[in-house]
Design a protein around this motif. Structure first.
Motif, PDB file in Angstrom:
ATOM      1  N   VAL A  17     -55.339-109.527  83.273  1.00 29.11           N
ATOM      2  CA  VAL A  17     -56.370-110.310  83.938  1.00 29.11           C
ATOM      3  C   VAL A  17     -56.667-111.581  83.136  1.00 29.11           C
ATOM      4  CG1 VAL A  17     -58.783-110.339  84.675  1.00 29.11           C
ATOM      5  CG2 VAL A  17     -57.392-108.309  85.064  1.00 29.11           C
ATOM      6  N   SER A  18     -56.665-112.688  83.826  1.00 28.79           N
ATOM      7  CA  SER A  18     -56.876-114.069  83.363  1.00 28.79           C
ATOM      8  C   SER A  18     -55.608-114.906  83.466  1.00 28.79           C
ATOM      9  CB  SER A  18     -57.427-114.188  81.931  1.00 28.79           C
ATOM     10  OG  SER A  18     -56.420-113.967  80.967  1.00 28.79           O
ATOM     11  N   HIS A  19     -54.446-114.240  83.657  1.00 34.32           N
ATOM     12  CA  HIS A  19     -53.199-115.009  83.750  1.00 34.32           C
ATOM     13  C   HIS A  19     -52.268-114.459  84.834  1.00 34.32           C
ATOM     14  CE1 HIS A  19     -50.320-117.925  82.296  1.00 34.32           C
ATOM     15  NE2 HIS A  19     -49.403-117.008  82.056  1.00 34.32           N
ATOM     16  N   THR A  20     -52.787-113.606  85.706  1.00 29.76           N
ATOM     17  CA  THR A  20     -51.942-113.050  86.765  1.00 29.76           C
ATOM     18  C   THR A  20     -51.655-114.117  87.823  1.00 29.76           C
ATOM     19  OG1 THR A  20     -53.803-112.282  88.113  1.00 29.76           O
ATOM     20  CG2 THR A  20     -52.966-110.772  86.417  1.00 29.76           C
ATOM     21  N   PRO A  21     -50.537-114.032  88.500  1.00 28.47           N
ATOM     22  CA  PRO A  21     -50.196-115.040  89.505  1.00 28.47           C
ATOM     23  C   PRO A  21     -51.260-115.229  90.585  1.00 28.47           C
ATOM     24  CG  PRO A  21     -48.258-113.742  88.967  1.00 28.47           C
ATOM     25  CD  PRO A  21     -49.412-113.099  88.256  1.00 28.47           C
ATOM     26  N   ILE A  22     -51.909-114.147  91.020  1.00 25.72           N
ATOM     27  CA  ILE A  22     -52.902-114.296  92.082  1.00 25.72           C
ATOM     28  C   ILE A  22     -54.133-115.063  91.599  1.00 25.72           C
ATOM     29  CG2 ILE A  22     -54.015-112.050  91.672  1.00 25.72           C
ATOM     30  CD1 ILE A  22     -54.370-111.857  94.735  1.00 25.72           C
ATOM     31  N   GLU A  23     -54.524-114.859  90.354  1.00 26.68           N
ATOM     32  CA  GLU A  23     -55.645-115.621  89.799  1.00 26.68           C
ATOM     33  C   GLU A  23     -55.279-117.096  89.630  1.00 26.68           C
ATOM     34  OE1 GLU A  23     -57.913-113.324  86.490  1.00 26.68           O
ATOM     35  OE2 GLU A  23     -55.869-112.527  86.572  1.00 26.68           O
ATOM     36  N   LEU A  55     -63.908-120.681  83.134  1.00 27.84           N
ATOM     37  CA  LEU A  55     -63.358-120.316  84.435  1.00 27.84           C
ATOM     38  C   LEU A  55     -62.562-119.018  84.357  1.00 27.84           C
ATOM     39  CD1 LEU A  55     -62.313-123.841  85.784  1.00 27.84           C
ATOM     40  CD2 LEU A  55     -64.555-122.706  85.808  1.00 27.84           C
ATOM     41  N   ASN A  56     -62.411-118.488  83.160  1.00 24.66           N
ATOM     42  CA  ASN A  56     -61.811-117.171  82.924  1.00 24.66           C
ATOM     43  C   ASN A  56     -60.392-117.035  83.465  1.00 24.66           C
ATOM     44  OD1 ASN A  56     -63.052-115.100  81.312  1.00 24.66           O
ATOM     45  ND2 ASN A  56     -64.849-115.285  82.638  1.00 24.66           N
ATOM     46  N   ILE A  57     -59.695-118.160  83.546  1.00 22.26           N
ATOM     47  CA  ILE A  57     -58.279-118.155  83.921  1.00 22.26           C
ATOM     48  C   ILE A  57     -57.543-119.166  83.045  1.00 22.26           C
ATOM     49  CG2 ILE A  57     -56.584-118.629  85.740  1.00 22.26           C
ATOM     50  CD1 ILE A  57     -58.726-117.774  87.770  1.00 22.26           C
TER      51      ILE A  57
END
Length: 262
Positions: free
Chosen positions: A170-176, A151-153
């Motif tokens: 990318v992969s741990h940002t709040p929006i993701e 799921l790349n998060i």
């Protein structure tokens, strides 16, 4: 009858056919879901897997990119495939087992390097993909289902080696993380891995860039197994096979396992 399921981003199944065969031989999961197979369906190396007893499969593929496949010892029937965000990518395939359980195998877009859709089209595609997954789950209200894949998060603070340092990565940002949470909530999905292993650092991916990935241990938990609430309590024995990351010419992901008493 219990069955064991595994999910693994293999990063080219033709290049790593031997690693898949080794995992199937040593661990013998009943079902193995692969992502990033990077092969058209007609060129998948299925003969080697059939010889090991994995005679049932569904797959979607394309040349050199993406691709998902479900290999199974157990009979299954194809249950569809969706093209979320209209990307034309082979990123989802589903199959239904004889016990009525539907397995959804996903490969969510990685999202590129810059977490800003205004300057990075790939990041926007990732968010749109997750939004479509959310809307599907909300409309379908899935039951007796398992959702797995890359799921790349990495959603939790203890799913990454440093929450503070990765907040803008990318992969741990709040929006993701928020988009993934909305997807999970829409289907009332239960994170089976964290149900079984609720505390502590837990990773399924380590970058190729690290000279000694094991010693550096800068991992992220990008690979997931979720289940709908009606069967989540039947799940147990979750584990991530970290040693597989150390096999010769490995994928940068390790397989994730769970067993279901269904």
């Amino acid at each position: 009858m219990p069955f064991t399921l595994a999910t693994w981003n293999i990063n080219s199944v033709r290049l790593r056919e031997g690693l898949v065969a080794r995992l199937l031989t040593e661990e013998q999961p009943d079902v193995l879901c692969l992502q990033e197979t990077k092969s058209p369906v007609e060129k998948l190396p299925v003969e080697a897997f059939e010889a090991l007893g994995y005679t049932h499969r569904v797959a979607r593929g394309q040349k050199g990119y993406n691709g998902v496949m479900i290999l199974s010892k157990l009979p299954l029937e194809e249950a569809g495939a969706e093209d979320y965000a209209g990307l034309g990518h082979a990123r989802h395939v589903a199959a239904k087992l004889e016990n009525g359980v539907t397995i959804h195998n996903f490969y969510v877009p990685a999202g590129g390097d810059v977490p800003d859709r205004a300057v990075n089209e790939k990041f926007g595609q990732k968010l749109d993909y997750l939004t479509d997954m959310r809307d599907w789950a909300h409309a379908a209200r899935p039951e007796k289902s398992i959702l797995v894949g890359d799921l790349n998060i990495a959603p939790r603070e203890d799913d990454v080696w440093s929450h503070k340092q990765l907040l803008k990565v990318v992969s741990h940002t709040p929006i993701e993380v928020e988009h993934l949470a909305q997807t999970q909530e829409a289907g009332a999905w239960v994170d089976v891995t964290r149900q079984d292993i609720p505390e502590g650092q837990l990773y399924s991916w380590w970058s190729y860039r690290a000279r000694d990935w094991d010693a550096a241990d800068k991992g992220r938990r990008l690979d997931h197994i979720w289940a709908t609430p009606d069967i989540s309590n039947a799940a147990h024995s979750s584990r991530i096979l970290r040693p597989v990351r150390g096999w010769d010419q490995p994928s940068d992901h390790a397989p994730v396992f769970a067993t279901f008493d269904l």
